[in-house]
Enzyme design. Structure first.
Site, PDB file in Angstrom:
ATOM      1  N   ASP A 106      -2.469   4.701  -4.050  1.00  0.00           N
ATOM      2  CA  ASP A 106      -2.757   6.010  -3.458  1.00  0.00           C
ATOM      3  C   ASP A 106      -3.896   5.841  -2.443  1.00  0.00           C
ATOM      4  OD1 ASP A 106      -2.311   9.124  -3.770  1.00  0.00           O
ATOM      5  OD2 ASP A 106      -4.464   8.858  -4.043  1.00  0.00           O
ATOM      6  N   HIS A 304       5.142   8.866  -8.166  1.00  0.00           N
ATOM      7  CA  HIS A 304       3.954   8.434  -7.434  1.00  0.00           C
ATOM      8  C   HIS A 304       3.056   7.499  -8.235  1.00  0.00           C
ATOM      9  CE1 HIS A 304       0.745   8.649  -4.486  1.00  0.00           C
ATOM     10  NE2 HIS A 304      -0.106   9.045  -5.418  1.00  0.00           N
TER      11      HIS A 304
END
Length: 328
Positions: A106, A304
């Site tokens: 991320d 994610h």
């Protein structure tokens, strides 16, 4: 590679330009620094630390400045990318090494990529999870994000004003985190016909679009307690400051517009992660932007939080890549 004995995880505080960086290290061997994203902590690498240690590496998962037990400077501009790169360099040197492999997820992927770009002598290889590498340059970020969504507001724009997102999150940190993690996890994310949780409706909040009462399979109640306890103690301002420096980063890195990362690299993403679908062109550009790319993986049906959703697959990919980098 020499056979080593994995050690138990050890918490340390090391000096850095931020003041102090907290990290958890495990194992002996070549150093691999692990950098988390938003809204997480070193704990997001809990599955990788023992696996890398068992494979003969010294893994060190940091709390990025503003998070967890690391220092939290008061000034918003203390969280620009150049400062986070300096923290990564300081961690390597504080651990007694001249160089390391850097792996990020991320926002940590952006931190890792920029660190590799600016300090190639320190970071000899770089692994990126979930967020593809996009070279510096292009339009001003705030202008791009402001144009997304039409009548709705993109979450990055929503995070810009100090205090605004904090007012949504901090009254119920645990509940907000649970919803945010669920919104971006493969097994709990809203369906394709539901309103996109990356956008805020007019007069609404991000939480309005989080799945209600659904917990991702990878997130136990104890795991959620760990994350919530840290943010309940620190607040969210330090973490959100990363978003509030994107235009500063754009200006700071203007001299590196279009620059590739030449070191050996790795990318791992999920097919159900908006970061990989929105940035599909960036992945296709890897032959130019990551000429040292060793391998690239899209995990089918993964969201994610790749290293937590698919720890065994990510561990295998990381170890194979690290072994290849070490052999070369």
């Amino acid at each position: 590679m020499p056979v080593t004995t994995a050690t138990e995880p050890t918490h340390r505080l090391v000096p850095s330009p931020a003041g102090r960086i907290h990290l958890v290290e495990q194992g002996r061997g070549p150093l691999v620094v692990l950098v988390h994203g938003f809204p997480e902590s070193w704990y997001s690498w809990r599955h990788q630390l023992p696996a890398l240690a068992a494979a003969g590496y010294r893994a060190a998962a940091v709390d990025v400045r503003g998070y967890g037990r690391s220092s939290r400077p008061a000034a918003t501009d203390a969280y620009r990318m150049l400062d986070l790169v300096a923290d990564c360099v300081a961690v390597v040197h504080a651990l007694g090494e001249e160089s390391a492999v850097l792996v990020g997820h991320d926002w940590g992927a952006n931190i890792a990529a920029t660190s590799a770009l600016l300090r190639p002598g320190v970071f000899r290889a770089v692994g990126l999870l979930s967020v593809p590498y996009t070279p510096p340059g292009g339009p001003k970020p705030s202008e791009v994000f402001a144009q997304l969504g039409g009548d709705e507001e993109f979450y990055v724009s929503y995070f810009q004003q100090p205090g605004r997102a904090e007012a949504e999150i901090e009254p119920d940190v645990r509940g907000w985190l649970a919803g945010f993690y669920a919104a971006l996890s493969a097994d709990t994310m809203p369906g394709p016909d539901a309103p996109d949780p990356h956008f805020v409706g007019r007069g609404g909040t991000l939480r309005d679009r989080f799945p209600a009462g659904r917990t991702p399979s990878w997130l136990s109640e104890d795991d959620l307690d760990v994350y919530a306890a840290e943010f309940e103690r620190t607040g969210l301002t330090g973490a959100l400051a990363r978003y509030r420096n994107m235009d500063r980063d754009w200006a700071d890195l203007a001299g590196h517009a279009g620059a590739p990362i030449a070191q050996p690299s790795l990318f791992v993403g999920g097919t159900l992660d908006a970061s990989t679908t929105w940035l599909a062109d960036a992945i296709e550009a890897y032959p130019r932007t990551l000429p040292g790319l060793v391998s690239s993986h899209l995990l089918d049906g993964c969201g994610h939080w790749v290293q937590q959703e698919r720890p065994e697959a990510v561990n295998r990919i990381l170890v194979e890549w690290l072994d290849a980098v070490s052999a070369s």
